[in-house]
Design a protein around this motif. Structure first.
Motif, PDB file in Angstrom:
ATOM      1  N   ILE A  58     -82.081  62.902   7.364  1.00  0.00           N
ATOM      2  CA  ILE A  58     -80.950  62.898   8.289  1.00  0.00           C
ATOM      3  C   ILE A  58     -79.746  62.297   7.580  1.00  0.00           C
ATOM      4  O   ILE A  58     -79.840  61.226   6.990  1.00  0.00           O
ATOM      5  CB  ILE A  58     -81.266  62.046   9.543  1.00  0.00           C
ATOM      6  N   GLU A  59     -78.641  63.015   7.658  1.00  0.00           N
ATOM      7  CA  GLU A  59     -77.416  62.589   6.984  1.00  0.00           C
ATOM      8  C   GLU A  59     -76.339  62.445   8.039  1.00  0.00           C
ATOM      9  O   GLU A  59     -76.181  63.348   8.875  1.00  0.00           O
ATOM     10  CB  GLU A  59     -77.040  63.709   6.012  1.00  0.00           C
ATOM     11  N   THR A  60     -75.606  61.358   7.999  1.00  0.00           N
ATOM     12  CA  THR A  60     -74.515  61.207   8.959  1.00  0.00           C
ATOM     13  C   THR A  60     -73.314  60.557   8.285  1.00  0.00           C
ATOM     14  O   THR A  60     -73.476  59.667   7.444  1.00  0.00           O
ATOM     15  CB  THR A  60     -74.972  60.407  10.199  1.00  0.00           C
ATOM     16  N   ILE A  61     -72.127  61.045   8.622  1.00  0.00           N
ATOM     17  CA  ILE A  61     -70.884  60.506   8.070  1.00  0.00           C
ATOM     18  C   ILE A  61     -70.274  59.587   9.116  1.00  0.00           C
ATOM     19  O   ILE A  61     -70.001  60.026  10.247  1.00  0.00           O
ATOM     20  CB  ILE A  61     -69.887  61.642   7.749  1.00  0.00           C
ATOM     21  N   VAL A  62     -70.077  58.339   8.742  1.00  0.00           N
ATOM     22  CA  VAL A  62     -69.603  57.366   9.729  1.00  0.00           C
ATOM     23  C   VAL A  62     -68.606  56.393   9.098  1.00  0.00           C
ATOM     24  O   VAL A  62     -68.492  56.296   7.877  1.00  0.00           O
ATOM     25  CB  VAL A  62     -70.790  56.553  10.318  1.00  0.00           C
ATOM     26  N   SER A  63     -67.945  55.665   9.968  1.00  0.00           N
ATOM     27  CA  SER A  63     -67.031  54.609   9.510  1.00  0.00           C
ATOM     28  C   SER A  63     -67.855  53.423   8.998  1.00  0.00           C
ATOM     29  O   SER A  63     -69.027  53.277   9.347  1.00  0.00           O
ATOM     30  CB  SER A  63     -66.157  54.159  10.676  1.00  0.00           C
ATOM     31  N   PRO A  64     -67.224  52.546   8.194  1.00  0.00           N
ATOM     32  CA  PRO A  64     -67.972  51.388   7.691  1.00  0.00           C
ATOM     33  C   PRO A  64     -68.608  50.526   8.779  1.00  0.00           C
ATOM     34  O   PRO A  64     -69.786  50.156   8.640  1.00  0.00           O
ATOM     35  CB  PRO A  64     -66.917  50.621   6.885  1.00  0.00           C
ATOM     36  N   PRO A  65     -67.918  50.225   9.892  1.00  0.00           N
ATOM     37  CA  PRO A  65     -68.602  49.398  10.901  1.00  0.00           C
ATOM     38  C   PRO A  65     -69.798  50.101  11.546  1.00  0.00           C
ATOM     39  O   PRO A  65     -70.819  49.457  11.837  1.00  0.00           O
ATOM     40  CB  PRO A  65     -67.510  49.092  11.942  1.00  0.00           C
ATOM     41  N   VAL A  66     -69.690  51.395  11.786  1.00  0.00           N
ATOM     42  CA  VAL A  66     -70.834  52.122  12.345  1.00  0.00           C
ATOM     43  C   VAL A  66     -71.973  52.147  11.330  1.00  0.00           C
ATOM     44  O   VAL A  66     -73.154  51.990  11.685  1.00  0.00           O
ATOM     45  CB  VAL A  66     -70.431  53.549  12.774  1.00  0.00           C
ATOM     46  N   ARG A  95     -60.792  66.045   7.085  1.00  0.00           N
ATOM     47  CA  ARG A  95     -60.764  65.938   8.534  1.00  0.00           C
ATOM     48  C   ARG A  95     -61.503  64.689   8.985  1.00  0.00           C
ATOM     49  O   ARG A  95     -62.133  64.662  10.046  1.00  0.00           O
ATOM     50  CB  ARG A  95     -61.402  67.206   9.135  1.00  0.00           C
ATOM     51  N   GLY A  96     -61.410  63.660   8.109  1.00  0.00           N
ATOM     52  CA  GLY A  96     -62.204  62.462   8.323  1.00  0.00           C
ATOM     53  C   GLY A  96     -61.815  61.686   9.559  1.00  0.00           C
ATOM     54  O   GLY A  96     -62.613  60.918  10.092  1.00  0.00           O
ATOM     55  N   GLU A  97     -60.612  61.883  10.040  1.00  0.00           N
ATOM     56  CA  GLU A  97     -60.188  61.124  11.225  1.00  0.00           C
ATOM     57  C   GLU A  97     -61.051  61.478  12.435  1.00  0.00           C
ATOM     58  O   GLU A  97     -61.085  60.730  13.417  1.00  0.00           O
ATOM     59  CB  GLU A  97     -58.701  61.360  11.524  1.00  0.00           C
ATOM     60  N   LYS A  98     -61.729  62.591  12.380  1.00  0.00           N
ATOM     61  CA  LYS A  98     -62.581  62.977  13.510  1.00  0.00           C
ATOM     62  C   LYS A  98     -63.880  62.189  13.567  1.00  0.00           C
ATOM     63  O   LYS A  98     -64.632  62.295  14.523  1.00  0.00           O
ATOM     64  CB  LYS A  98     -62.922  64.458  13.407  1.00  0.00           C
ATOM     65  N   TYR A  99     -64.167  61.461  12.499  1.00  0.00           N
ATOM     66  CA  TYR A  99     -65.460  60.763  12.456  1.00  0.00           C
ATOM     67  C   TYR A  99     -65.355  59.299  12.860  1.00  0.00           C
ATOM     68  O   TYR A  99     -66.361  58.622  12.903  1.00  0.00           O
ATOM     69  CB  TYR A  99     -66.067  60.841  11.058  1.00  0.00           C
ATOM     70  N   VAL A 100     -64.144  58.842  13.092  1.00  0.00           N
ATOM     71  CA  VAL A 100     -64.022  57.403  13.357  1.00  0.00           C
ATOM     72  C   VAL A 100     -63.577  57.130  14.791  1.00  0.00           C
ATOM     73  O   VAL A 100     -63.202  58.045  15.508  1.00  0.00           O
ATOM     74  CB  VAL A 100     -63.023  56.743  12.358  1.00  0.00           C
TER      75      VAL A 100
END
Lengths: 100, 100, 100
Positions: A58-66, A95-100
């Motif tokens: 499982i791979e997930t792209i997240v912000s550092p706090p998440v 389009r990274g702003e969508k992940y935070v």
């Protein structure tokens, strides 16, 4: 086109943990993940988190706090009972702003 | 929860090489790996290590010295005869002390 | 054995986009890619580029200028219409001169 530095967390675990893991990831703030069927193998004298048999990656792209929350959860609630592998890497996301 | 900086080596190769590769990885000190079925494609005028057809993608988390040994082995014993892809990336691993 | 620093681009998209994406990657200078069947999931209240359902995960190792062109193309021609995920990471590649 703008790249945003984020964290990519990869978790490899027994397939049976998939729904529990993705539920936990979602609850902690991950907005999506990519799941691949995998097979684990290890040396005969198991020394680390080998995962023989049917696994999910499982791979997930997240912000550092998440990312921190996810890694903490893996340490607290999975590692004692399951041979889960978890690691984090730096990525730059379109389009990274969508992940935070 | 402690993160340990380690190396993630990814190898993509013809499926037929799977057991030989995982045997070599184990012998060189890798304690486990994640194997995913993959398909390779390349441009018509092949310029690099394209791998058309059925492949395996093998991922292993190892210490820097084990990583060096694995990369050296790929260079010495695989690259002349096979279209193997091998690359290394920095990762931070939970429960990383189990991998070294 | 020489390691060459290159870029690893990972794209996750609906399976139906596979041939279009790999055609574009090839045209922009990627010499090969690794394709894995994946499944995407997202939270119920979709906030980012979740990709529920059948997806492909495409990985390609390219030089920095080719990476820039690929990311720009994703931003220009895919992101408006499709829930494509694209991210880039630093890798060191054996036999890397074959990729540039």
């Amino acid at each position: 086109m703008q790249l945003i530095p984020l964290k990519c967390i990869t978790i490899v675990a027994e397939s049976i943990l998939r729904d529990r893991l993705t539920g936990d990831l979602t609850r902690l703030g991950a907005s999506g993940f990519t799941i691949v069927e995998a097979r684990g193998e290890g040396s005969r004298h198991l020394r680390s988190g080998e995962l023989p048999g049917e696994n999910v990656r499982i791979e997930t792209i997240v912000s550092p706090p998440v990312a921190d929350r996810i890694l903490q959860l893996l340490a607290d609630e999975y590692f004692h009972d399951y041979a889960v592998i978890g690691y984090i890497a730096d990525v730059s996301v379109i389009r990274g702003e969508k992940y935070v």
